[in-house]
Design a protein around this motif. Structure first.
Motif, PDB file in Angstrom:
ATOM      1  N   MET A  80      -3.297   4.075  -9.133  1.00 14.51           N
ATOM      2  CA  MET A  80      -3.325   3.955  -7.129  1.00 14.51           C
ATOM      3  C   MET A  80      -1.676   5.056  -6.447  1.00 14.51           C
ATOM      4  N   TYR A  94       0.754  -1.678   0.117  1.00 16.87           N
ATOM      5  CA  TYR A  94       0.044   0.070   0.238  1.00 16.87           C
ATOM      6  C   TYR A  94       0.698   1.464   0.300  1.00 16.87           C
ATOM      7  N   GLU A 118      -7.282  -3.691  -3.634  1.00 21.55           N
ATOM      8  CA  GLU A 118      -6.470  -3.975  -5.284  1.00 21.55           C
ATOM      9  C   GLU A 118      -5.509  -3.434  -4.866  1.00 21.55           C
ATOM     10  N   VAL A 119      -4.495  -3.955  -3.505  1.00 15.59           N
ATOM     11  CA  VAL A 119      -3.093  -4.302  -3.300  1.00 15.59           C
ATOM     12  C   VAL A 119      -2.215  -5.421  -3.756  1.00 15.59           C
ATOM     13  N   PRO A 120      -1.086  -4.798  -4.994  1.00 15.10           N
ATOM     14  CA  PRO A 120      -1.201  -5.779  -4.756  1.00 15.10           C
ATOM     15  C   PRO A 120       0.234  -6.915  -4.291  1.00 15.10           C
ATOM     16  N   GLU A 146       1.906  -6.549  -9.835  1.00 17.69           N
ATOM     17  CA  GLU A 146       1.845  -5.658  -9.856  1.00 17.69           C
ATOM     18  C   GLU A 146       1.199  -4.700 -10.969  1.00 17.69           C
ATOM     19  N   GLN A 191      -2.666  -4.964  -9.570  1.00 17.96           N
ATOM     20  CA  GLN A 191      -3.558  -4.440  -8.129  1.00 17.96           C
ATOM     21  C   GLN A 191      -4.453  -5.563  -7.777  1.00 17.96           C
ATOM     22  N   ARG A 224       3.762  -0.670 -11.814  1.00 14.02           N
ATOM     23  CA  ARG A 224       2.242  -0.801 -11.039  1.00 14.02           C
ATOM     24  C   ARG A 224       2.026   0.737 -12.028  1.00 14.02           C
TER      25      ARG A 224
END
Lengths: 172, 580, 282
Positions: free
Chosen positions: B420, B274, B302-304, B364, B367, B397
């Protein structure tokens, strides 16, 4: 009050301005709370109170005649109580509260403001500052009377005003 | 000698051997040195180990395959076993799989060979391994065994001497001299044995090669892909990934935190990611099970992240030191709710690097969380591989660096990926949330928001162009072997043998297990009339997945068995022949 | 009275740290005051909102990130400290506040609490303690009194000795341990500001009454009192004090000097991936 230094005109104005802005912010927060909790009457009432405080703040700014008021950090004010004197106690709000309750809170706030400026008179730095503090005392006393009159329209409600037949709802 | 062995004397392409011993005999060390020496001599190889449950002093077997081409599978048969002793050695019998063509060289002073060894029909000869070692000051039996192995398979002495010098550099001249002398004694003693299992000499090594384990390769892939934060909780057989990455990350400018448990490690990597830093953790089945709730958080917010699961025998504590492919169900379907995410699986030790690096890139880019299903066989085996090619797959990303007023973190975009902001960017503040939310990120229970966000999180994965890497598809034929992970190596070898027998067989080894690729899969099955699905599970998880996702016909054949033994090419070849 | 070079018109006010999302807490909830205290503390420190992150778990208190105009993460139940730790280690430049409640923080989150204290990770952990699980309608929490009998889950009370978060924090190595009361907005703000300034794991337990499920907590305003002693930097002295604590002392109990957690860092410049190849080359 733990204040021993003398308060100048600019500092008076800064504090008075802060008091009104804080009160405005507090009433605005309460208006939001009431709106979210579908108490329209109180949302409007607190909204109105916020508006009034906002006007007071604007008047004080005008008095400062465009001079930059000194920045005072929130904790540096060292208000006598737990907050700025005119802030109503947010912890006694209730989603079913009535105008009577709100105006009682407001009355206490105005009374605290009177007491605060009365104390400021005593530690004014010069006669101008003292005079200014006296003016603020008078204004706050007027506010007290206004709120008292307003309060008269709303007698204390009967017991059961806070009864809700629905159980609390689970959210998460 | 049987016809098979007489054919082997000069053009034998590969050999399988093992050195076993117990009580600190050093069989594993000898095996590692043998692999390195073989690599110096231009050979490829695969080195695995099998041990008893003791932490020290237990029985151990170093198991190697050395060959002139890359090795990705356990051998059908062990050609040569050198037994320093026989203590608890029947444990290894299943894994080694001796046969009538095998040669066993045991210490003359050891007990009788176990029944199961004798029953295999292997030729058993004895040499005074322990005595020879004792006769040399500082000599150790594992070096004598190493010499025997080298002599029998025809590995040049120089390669071994060089390896002794390298490996024992820190132990002083005395140790080196003693080891070389023990090695020489073993070589001399073995000259008496008719070498039916001699490898044809390898050519020059050519391009740079590496010796690397699957776990190390995964770590390299992560670093190459751009991972700069790792949270670690140790678990067999994944710990080596974390231990390799700890100093490497620091050198690369990143950091590693040892977490208190897997619930912490997955949340730490979500927090770090994040914050804008590509992050990874590695675990095994029990650890992934703990991480699933928060994996869903990474999906929803939606955090890779990348989670490497080095699979081991399950369920529950299972068989921690052996391989299996039975975490597939959990990796695909373990999250509550509809939580689409990426699931990848490397097909070989070398592929652990590619697939982990690709996983970082995919996570990435989209996400989303990516699970990499490696397994104990790949993770802990050391292989000689060609230097992996440099890849363009790095963390890239979509970051919003200049958010406008009213920036919406989860805005609905054409490809489902919304730029993001990273903390520190003015005006880009938002609260990431596991609660369902609207495009702004504010929690929402509205049907429209839920369905559009679900669509977004799903479409971004299914709409992505994965190129040709979703599977390794090799050859053509009316029969296709469909498999994944470490079962690919033996399948490939079986298909190679089948082709030598004139059978046309296609290999379809999936690397991308989720999202499914229906069009590509259908194209791969063009012209295929019969299918053989190969997997190392008890319940047929992979077959069920293929049926559910790709409508695989009911008459597809299925070669399915759980760990702890890995597939051998011979098993798959038999199944292929049965389908002719 | 501090005079700053910053003119009032340019300074950030507490309101600048509030987002435009209206909280859904029950009117009267102590958490409104805590939000005020946090935003006041941030204004006191004049931190840029984009450089502050508020990370939380699940519960009424954990709703707070959305109400602040900072970066936020509303994570899963009990794991806020792990989220915050990962963020802080990866982004040491940020000011990280972790917000939790007594259930989220001391029950399911208990293990992470111990280890965050051990690490002494440089973040500020604010737990809004209302001695009940409010979000799920009023079950006992680890800090609930053993004889509180208002819950269907434990109709005769739990009978369990309550968790004492300050004791645990001190024993586990937190280098700043404090208790506050939501009813004292500015006093709490001052504690939070000091906690943020402190380098290391700063734990502030804020007694924050739940008006809906614990109306009895209205009494807290009459029970809390400023601790009568100065904060100490001696853990042993702090330990002796806390063992006779009545649960309503407010102020800083312990503020000590212990190096904050720092992940290992490289001596030289960062290398790229190619550097690691020689380890594997034949």
């Amino acid at each position: 009050m733990s204040e021993s230094k003398k308060v100048t005109v600019e500092q008076m104005l800064a504090r008075a301005y802060a008091i009104e802005r804080e009160a405005q912010s507090r009433y605005a927060d309460l208006a939001d709370q009431m709106q979210v909790h579908n108490n329209r009457e109180l949302a409007e009432l607190f909204g109105k109170l916020a508006e009034i405080e906002g006007k007071h703040a604007a008047q004080i700014k005008q008095r400062a005649a465009g001079a930059e008021l000194p920045y005072i950090s929130p904790l540096a004010y060292r208000w006598p109580g737990t907050e700025a004197p005119e802030n109503v106690d947010i912890s006694v709000a209730h989603y079913l509260m009535t105008p009577h309750h709100a105006l009682k809170m407001a009355l206490k706030g105005e009374e605290r403001a009177v007491a605060y400026f009365e104390d400021l008179v005593k530690i004014a730095a010069d006669t101008d500052a003292a005079a200014l503090a006296e003016e603020f005392v008078e204004e706050e006393r007027e506010h007290v009377e206004l709120v008292k009159a307003w309060l008269e329209k709303y007698p204390e409600p009967e017991a059961g005003w806070d009864e809700d037949h629905d159980p609390p709802a689970i959210q998460e | 000698m049987s016809p098979a062995s007489s054919k082997e004397t000069s053009d034998r392409q590969s050999i399988a051997l093992a050195i076993n011993g117990s009580g600190g005999a050093g069989a594993i060390t000898a095996g590692g040195m043998l692999l390195k020496a073989a690599a110096r001599a231009g050979l490829y190889g695969l080195f695995t180990r099998s041990v008893g449950p003791q932490i020290r002093g237990g029985e151990a077997a170093a198991i190697l395959r050395l060959a002139r081409m890359p090795v990705d599978a356990a051998a059908d048969r062990c050609d040569l076993q050198i037994a320093i002793d026989w203590m608890n050695a029947d444990r290894f019998a299943g894994e080694l799989n001796l046969g009538p063509d095998s040669l066993v060289v045991a210490d003359s002073d050891a007990d009788e060979a176990p029944r199961v060894i004798v029953d295999s029909g292997a030729r058993i000869v004895t040499l005074p391994i322990a005595a020879l070692a004792k006769s040399i000051k500082g000599g150790r039996p594992n070096m004598v065994a190493l010499g025997i192995a080298a002599a029998v398979i025809g590995l040049p002495r120089e390669a071994l001497d060089a390896e002794i010098e390298t490996t024992l550099a820190g132990k002083g001249v005395g140790a080196i001299t003693a080891s070389k002398a023990a090695l020489a004694a073993g070589i001399d003693a073995a000259s008496e044995i008719a070498s039916a299992v001699q490898l044809a000499p390898a050519g020059p090594a050519g391009d740079k090669r590496w010796i690397i384990s699957g776990n190390e390769a995964a770590g390299m892939g992560a670093i190459r892909g751009g991972v700069r934060f790792v949270a670690a909780y140790p678990i067999t057989p994944a710990t080596e990934i974390l231990e390799w990455m700890a100093p490497a990350l620091v050198k690369a400018g990143g950091s590693l935190v040892q977490a208190e448990d897997e619930l912490a490690s997955i949340n730490m990597i979500i927090g770090a990611s994040y914050g804008g830093v590509p992050s990874l953790t590695a675990t095994s089945g029990p650890g992934l099970a703990l991480m699933l709730e928060s994996l869903g958080l990474a999906v929803a917010s939606e955090v890779p992240i990348v989670v490497v699961d080095v699979m081991r025998g399950g369920p529950s504590t299972g068989i921690p030191t052996k391989s299996e492919q039975s975490d597939l169900n959990m990796a695909l379907h373990g999250c509550h709710g509809d939580a689409p995410h990426i699931v990848l699986a490397p097909t070989s030790v070398a592929d652990c690097l590619f697939t982990t690096q690709w996983a970082v890139h995919l996570a990435e880019a989209m996400q989303a969380p990516a699970i990499v299903l490696s397994d104990q066989f790949l993770g802990q085996a050391k292989a000689v591989i060609d230097r992996p090619a440099d890849l363009a797959f790095i963390a890239n990303r979509k970051i919003e660096t200049a958010p406008e007023v009213g920036y919406r973190r989860y805005a609905l975009t054409a490809d489902g990926v919304s730029p993001m902001t990273v903390p520190g960017t003015p005006g880009g503040q938002y609260t990431a949330d596991g609660l369902e939310h609207n495009p702004r990120g504010t929690p929402s229970t509205a049907a429209g928001d839920h369905s559009s966000q679900l669509d977004k999180r799903s479409d971004k994965l299914t709409g992505f162009d994965y190129g040709q890497h979703w599977a390794d598809i090799e050859g053509e034929g009316p029969l296709a072997v469909i498999t994944w992970g470490s079962s690919t190596g033996p399948a490939r070898e079986a298909i190679g043998k089948a082709r030598e027998d004139g059978l046309a067989v296609k290999l379809i080894a999936l690397r991308l297990l989720a999202p499914s690729r229906p069009e590509e899969f259908a194209a791969a099955l063009e012209g295929v009339e019969r299918m053989l699905v190969v997997e190392q599970t008890h319940s047929g998880q992979f077959l069920r997945h293929l049926r559910a996702e790709y409508g695989l016909p009911r008459d597809a054949a299925h070669l399915c068995r759980p760990g702890p033994l890995n597939f051998r090419a011979q098993e798959i070849l038999s199944a292929i022949r049965e389908l002719q | 009275m501090t005079m700053d070079a910053t003119p009032m018109s340019e300074a950030l006010t507490p309101r600048d740290y509030k987002s435009d999302i209206k909280p859904v807490w029950c009117p009267g909830c102590g958490d409104y005051s805590v939000l005020g205290s946090i935003t006041t503390a941030l204004a006191e420190l004049q931190l840029q909102p984009e450089n502050v992150a508020v990370v939380s778990g699940i519960g009424c208190s954990s709703r707070i990130p959305a109400y602040a105009n900072c970066y936020g993460f509303h994570g899963v139940h009990g794991r806020s400290l792990a989220l915050g730790t990962g963020l802080k280690v990866a982004r040491p430049d940020l000011t990280v506040l972790v917000a939790s409640g007594d259930g989220d923080g001391f029950s399911i989150g208990g293990n992470h609490f111990l280890h965050a204290c051990r690490r002494n990770i440089d973040l500020t952990y604010i737990v809004m303690d209302n001695r009940v699980y409010g979000m799920t309608k009023g079950q006992p929490s680890p800090t609930t009194e053993p004889d509180w009998a208002e819950s269907a889950l434990a109709p005769s009370g739990t009978g369990l000795r309550p968790f004492h978060p300050l004791v645990i924090a001190l024993a586990s190595g937190a280098s700043f341990v404090a208790r506050a009361f939501s009813g004292d907005l500015l006093g709490t703000a001052a504690l939070i500001a000091e906690a943020i300034r402190h380098e290391g794991f700063s734990f502030v337990e804020i007694l924050s009454p739940c008006v809906t499920f614990r109306p009895d907590e209205r009494e807290w305003r009459n029970q809390v009192h400023l601790a009568s002693v100065e904060p100490t930097d001696d853990p042993a002295r702090a330990a002796r004090r806390i063992m006779t604590d009545d649960g309503f002392n407010t102020g800083v109990l312990f503020s000590g000097e212990r190096p904050a957690y720092s992940a290992a860092t490289s001596d030289g410049p960062s290398v790229d991936a190619a550097y690691f190849e020689k380890e594997f080359e034949v």
